[in-house]
Design an enzyme around this catalytic site. Structure first.
Site, PDB file in Angstrom:
ATOM      1  N   ASP A   1       1.641   2.615   3.857  1.00 39.75           N
ATOM      2  CA  ASP A   1       0.644   3.645   3.563  1.00 39.75           C
ATOM      3  C   ASP A   1       1.353   4.957   3.228  1.00 39.75           C
ATOM      4  O   ASP A   1       0.950   6.044   3.657  1.00 39.75           O
ATOM      5  CB  ASP A   1      -0.323   3.832   4.733  1.00 39.75           C
ATOM      6  CG  ASP A   1      -1.565   4.622   4.341  1.00 39.75           C
ATOM      7  OD1 ASP A   1      -1.770   4.844   3.128  1.00 39.75           O
ATOM      8  OD2 ASP A   1      -2.321   5.045   5.240  1.00 39.75           O
TER       9      ASP A   1
ATOM     10  N   GLY B   1      -1.922  11.835   5.794  1.00 40.75           N
ATOM     11  CA  GLY B   1      -0.877  10.912   5.382  1.00 40.75           C
ATOM     12  C   GLY B   1       0.520  11.313   5.799  1.00 40.75           C
ATOM     13  O   GLY B   1       0.806  12.474   6.082  1.00 40.75           O
TER      14      GLY B   1
ATOM     15  N   HIS C   1       0.844  -1.199   0.000  1.00 38.07           N
ATOM     16  CA  HIS C   1       0.000   0.000   0.000  1.00 38.07           C
ATOM     17  C   HIS C   1       0.879   1.248   0.000  1.00 38.07           C
ATOM     18  O   HIS C   1       1.398   1.654   1.037  1.00 38.07           O
ATOM     19  CB  HIS C   1      -0.911   0.004   1.239  1.00 38.07           C
ATOM     20  CG  HIS C   1      -1.977   1.050   1.216  1.00 38.07           C
ATOM     21  ND1 HIS C   1      -3.240   0.827   1.710  1.00 38.07           N
ATOM     22  CD2 HIS C   1      -1.991   2.331   0.767  1.00 38.07           C
ATOM     23  CE1 HIS C   1      -3.980   1.923   1.574  1.00 38.07           C
ATOM     24  NE2 HIS C   1      -3.220   2.858   1.003  1.00 38.07           N
TER      25      HIS C   1
END
Length: 433
Positions: free
Chosen positions: A322, A341, A76
Site C-alpha cells: 500500500d 498513507g 497495491h
C-alpha cells in the site's frame, strides 16, 4: 555471455542447500524448472549443493549463508509524487521496488496516473519500459476520473492488457452502476479490486475510534463501515459473476466475512492486507503523528492478530505495501489535513523479515505464498507482445546484514515512513545476474 552459477544457496521454502545454473540468455532455458511447485525463472539447471559440475572459468557466486527465494510482487502501490514528473515518479519507485526485493507491482490509479483511457495506458507503458527497473502493471479505473459515476471503456482497457480494475481509495456509493459494471467486466474476465467501505459512514473521519481518537478529539472511522461494505461488494460480485479482490482489509470481523464467503464456495474471491496493518495499531498515532495516518486507519491489536492469522490460514491471500508517497510538507500539516498513507517499497522484504519472520510470526513459506505466488497469480502479468506469462526472478537474501533506514536510503523520493532511524535486517541481491 557465460552462464552464472549460484552455489551453496539455501532455498528459503524448505531449507534445502542447492546449486543453480542461471542461463545467460532467456533462450537458453529449455524448460521451466520447479522447486516446491515454484517455477524458477532464468534457471537452466539445479542440483544439491556441491553436486553440480561447474566448468573452469565460469562466473560463480558463492551464496553460502544466503537465502534464495522468488522476488516479491506487490499487488497495491501508488507511485505518484507531488511535484515530480511522471517519468521521475516511475524511475524513483522502480528503484525503490528493486531495493525492497520487489520485481513487479500493480500500480493503482491516481490523479496523475488516471488509467481510464488507451492513450494514458500507452504513454505509461512507454515510460515504464524506458525508466523503471521493476515491472509496473497499471490497474484500470473502474469509473472515469475515479469519480464513481460513469464506467470506463473496459473492452478498450482490456485490449491494452489491463486485468484488474480499481478506483484505488475511492469507493462509489452508486451501487446500481457498480453492479452493472461488474456484469460487463465479468464477460471480459476482469477482476474488480475494491476495499470495503460505506462512504456515508466514513466521510470526515480520520482514524480508528478508540482511546487515542477520544484523547486527540478526532472523529473515528467505524469498523462496521468496512464490514458492511465488504458484505455488499461480495454479494454484488457473486450476483454479477465477477471476480473480486478485496483491498486492504483492516478488521478482525472483515477477515471473518471473507473466510465465511470462501468457505461457502464463492469463486474468484481474493483479499489482501497492507503490511502496516500487521505491524501497527491506532495507539502508534500517539500525539498526532501523521506518519501513522492511513486508509483504512490502523486498528486494534486484536485486529492485527486476526489479520495475521488470516494470512497464515490462507483467508487473506496477499500482503501488500500500500505504498503511498507523500511529500514532507503534506505530512507536516495538522492530522485532519495531512494525507493518508506511508511508503514501504524501499524496505518491503527487509521489514517483513525483521518484524514478522524473525519473531516467528510468519514462516518463509507463508511469505512466499502471500508476497510472491498469490499476488502474481491474481495480477496475471504477461508479455503483451509474446502473450506469455512473465515469470518472477529469483533473489538472494542475506539475513545477517543490518542497516539503518535513513532519508538517503529512500529511493522512492519521500520519507513518510515510521522506520526512519530504525535498524532492519536483510541484504538483497536483485536481479541475480
Amino acid at each position: 555471455m557465460t552462464d552464472t552459477y549460484i552455489t551453496n544457496a539455501t532455498w528459503a521454502q524448505s531449507g534445502l542447500q542447492i546449486d543453480l545454473r542461471m542461463a545467460s540468455t532467456p533462450g537458453d532455458e529449455l524448460t521451466t524448472l520447479f522447486l516446491d511447485d515454484i517455477p524458477l525463472s532464468g534457471v537452466s539447471a539445479i542440483a544439491p549443493a556441491g553436486q553440480m559440475e561447474i566448468p573452469a572459468g565460469a562466473r560463480v557466486i558463492n551464496a553460502e549463508g544466503k537465502l534464495l527465494l522468488p522476488a516479491l510482487f506487490d499487488l497495491h502501490a501508488k507511485i505518484e509524487i507531488a511535484g515530480c514528473s511522471k517519468r521521475e515518479c516511475i524511475y524513483r519507485n522502480g528503484q525503490a521496488a528493486i531495493q525492497g526485493g520487489v520485481w513487479g507491482m500493480l500500480v493503482m490509479p491516481t490523479k496523475g496516473f488516471c488509467f481510464d483511457n488507451a492513450s494514458t495506458l500507452d504513454s505509461f507503458a512507454d515510460a515504464v519500459t524506458q525508466r523503471s527497473a521493476a515491472t509496473m502493471i497499471p490497474a484500470g479505473c473502474i469509473t472515469e476520473g475515479m469519480e464513481g459515476a460513469q464506467q470506463t471503456p473496459y473492452n478498450t482497457l482490456a485490449a491494452r492488457g489491463v486485468n484488474i480494475l480499481s478506483d484505488a481509495e475511492h469507493v462509489t456509493d452508486n451501487l446500481l452502476m457498480l453492479h452493472r459494471a461488474m456484469k460487463y467486466a465479468a464477460e471480459l474476465g476482469l477482476t474488480f479490486a475494491i476495499r470495503g467501505d460505506v462512504p456515508a459512514l466514513t466521510r470526515n473521519t480520520y482514524m480508528h475510534p478508540g482511546t487515542t481518537s477520544y484523547k486527540l478529539g478526532l472523529h473515528g472511522t467505524p469498523a462496521c463501515a468496512e464490514e458492511i461494505g465488504l458484505e455488499t461488494i461480495i454479494r454484488l460480485a457473486q450476483d454479477a459473476g465477477a471476480k473480486l479482490h478485496v483491498q486492504t482489509v483492516s478488521t478482525a470481523a472483515g477477515v471473518d466475512i471473507i473466510r465465511r464467503a470462501k468457505q461457502s464456495g464463492i469463486k474468484g474471491l481474493t483479499a489482501e492486507v497492507a503490511l502496516h496493518h500487521l505491524l501497527y495499531t491506532h495507539e502508534n498515532v500517539g500525539d498526532y503523528d501523521t506518519t501513522f495516518k492511513t486508509l483504512p486507519p490502523l486498528r486494534e491489536q486484536a485486529d492485527c492478530d486476526a489479520l495475521l492469522q488470516g494470512v497464515k490460514d490462507g483467508t487473506i491471500d496477499c500482503i501488500v505495501s500500500d505504498h503511498t508517497p507523500c511529500i514532507p510538507f503534506a505530512k507536516k500539516q495538522d492530522f485532519v489535513t495531512a494525507p493518508q498513507g506511508m511508503v514501504s517499497l524501499d524496505t518491503f522484504l527487509q521489514t517483513i523479515y525483521t518484524m514478522l519472520v524473525l519473531p516467528g510470526k510468519l514462516s518463509w513459506a507463508e511469505v512466499v505464498r502471500a508476497c510472491c505466488i498469490n499476488p502474481a497469480i491474481i495480477a496475471n502479468p504477461y508479455d503483451q507482445e509474446e502473450g506469455t506469462p512473465i515469470a518472477a526472478p529469483l533473489l538472494l537474501f542475506a539475513p545477517d546484514e543490518e542497516f539503518t533506514v535513513t532519508e538517503e536510503l529512500m529511493n522512492c523520493g519521500t520519507t513518510n515512513t515510521p522506520l526512519l532511524g530504525k535498524t532492519l535486517r536483510g541484504g538483497i541481491t536483485l536481479p541475480l545476474c
